[in-house]
Design an enzyme around this catalytic site. Structure first.
Site, PDB file in Angstrom:
ATOM      1  N   GLN A 190      -5.306  -2.210   9.314  1.00  0.00           N
ATOM      2  CA  GLN A 190      -4.909  -3.490   8.716  1.00  0.00           C
ATOM      3  C   GLN A 190      -5.338  -4.655   9.620  1.00  0.00           C
ATOM      4  O   GLN A 190      -5.031  -4.665  10.808  1.00  0.00           O
ATOM      5  CB  GLN A 190      -3.380  -3.495   8.517  1.00  0.00           C
TER       6      GLN A 190
ATOM      7  N   ASP B 231     -11.693   1.260   3.412  1.00  0.00           N
ATOM      8  CA  ASP B 231     -11.688  -0.203   3.300  1.00  0.00           C
ATOM      9  C   ASP B 231     -13.112  -0.739   3.126  1.00  0.00           C
ATOM     10  O   ASP B 231     -13.311  -1.892   2.740  1.00  0.00           O
ATOM     11  CB  ASP B 231     -11.046  -0.819   4.556  1.00  0.00           C
TER      12      ASP B 231
ATOM     13  N   LYS C 144       0.848  -1.202   0.000  1.00  0.00           N
ATOM     14  CA  LYS C 144       0.000   0.000   0.000  1.00  0.00           C
ATOM     15  C   LYS C 144       0.880   1.247   0.000  1.00  0.00           C
ATOM     16  O   LYS C 144       0.622   2.205  -0.721  1.00  0.00           O
ATOM     17  CB  LYS C 144      -0.941  -0.029   1.213  1.00  0.00           C
TER      18      LYS C 144
END
Ligand code: NAP
Length: 286
Positions: free
Chosen positions: A96, A119, A52
């Site tokens: 994450q 997300d 990322k």
């Protein structure tokens, strides 16, 4: 004979388009910024965070990382997220997963502002997606699947889409997106009896289970479009949930593994960061 979809080429093209969108935002005096929170010792997560970071750098998107150790509490993480929610220079927040086991994942994900939920896992974001009437962030893997299907001009209306797998991150959201696009959708899972009976009816077959080569040639309809989301590590090799080489003669198109859906995920995240930046600053698409 079917063909393997050249996903690498699609991603390359979409990255160039996204780069131009970032440049346009900068011309409008806004630089997209993503905040990433890593609260685990998971080696794969560290690799994903690295990927990322790399794509942010490539596209000119700013990134702020929070690498937290196992002394961190749920409240500490929620406090960091609250600060980021109120920081107008940060447009997207990503936590994450998985997290350290002692952390409350739901409480942490729920604290992300739905405006910065790049997300797409916040219940409000998923709720909007399921209602199907609102613009919202689409979770990264289903968004990547749609990038591929749209790029090859897939027809959805009146088609039968069969999804194998009903997870929160892939199966459920992709089923709702395909439903919205006009497909008739069947969802199969571990309790479904005679899965082949359903997969053989699929014009569009999406498989997200995590069982190597579970979809064999006899389970696929002639001319189907097959999306293989599975990532399985077998003897150091990565293979999908579909027996690709044997399914190829039957299907019309299929996503490869590796080099398929997996490589669209980070692109989708960055597309969501750019979307969030546009929305928070009232900048239109170039
Ligand atoms: P998950 O949360 O473990 O869900 C798996 C789903 O498969 C569940 O709904 C489960 O049914 C169903 N299932 C299990 N065994 C089955 C069987 N024998 N027949 C039919 N359905 C069965 O997995 P996930 O997170 O969705 O991931 C699925 C796969 O996609 C994994 O290989 C993962 O690594 C991969 N993945 C790839 C990407 C990417 O970027 N390419 C992203 C995410 C995931 P129940 O609900 O009944 O248990």
């Amino acid at each position: 004979m079917g063909e393997k979809i050249n996903v690498k080429e699609i991603v390359k093209r979409k990255k160039e388009e996204l780069k131009k969108e970032v440049e346009f935002l900068k011309e409008n005096n806004v630089t997209p910024k993503l905040a990433v929170i890593l609260a685990s010792e998971d080696e794969a997560s560290k690799i994903y965070v690295g990927k990322k970071r790399k794509m942010c750098e490539e596209l000119g998107v700013l990134q702020q990382e929070y690498i937290l150790d196992d002394t961190i509490t749920t409240n500490d993480v929620v406090n960091i997220i609250n600060e980021l929610n109120n920081d107008s220079s940060v447009h997207g927040i990503l936590v994450q997963l998985p997290l350290f086991k002692h952390l409350d994942m739901d409480k942490i994900l729920d604290s992300i502002s739905d405006k910065k939920d790049v997300d797409g896992f916040h219940p409000l974001t998923l709720g909007k997606l399921f209602i199907g009437e609102h613009e919202t962030f689409v979770p990264c893997t289903p968004k990547g699947i749609m990038t591929i299907l749209d790029d090859i001009n897939t027809e959805y209306e009146g088609k039968h889409a069969v999804i194998v797998g009903r997870s929160r991150i892939v199966g459920k959201p992709i089923s709702q997106i395909l439903l919205k696009r006009g497909a008739t959708v069947t969802i199969c899972h571990s309790k479904t009896k005679d899965i082949a009976n359903f997969t053989r009816q699929a014009d569009i077959l999406v498989v997200a289970v995590g069982r190597p080569h579970m979809i064999t040639q006899d389970m696929v309809k002639e001319g189907a479009i097959v999306v293989d989301v599975g990532i399985n590590r077998i003897n150091g090799k990565i293979i999908g949930d579909v027996d690709t080489e044997n399914v190829l003669p039957v299907c019309s198109k299929i996503t490869p593994v590796p080099g398929g859906v997996g490589i669209t995920t980070v692109l989708s995240l960055l597309q969501n960061v750019v979307q969030a930046t546009r929305e928070q600053n009232n900048v239109k698409k170039p």
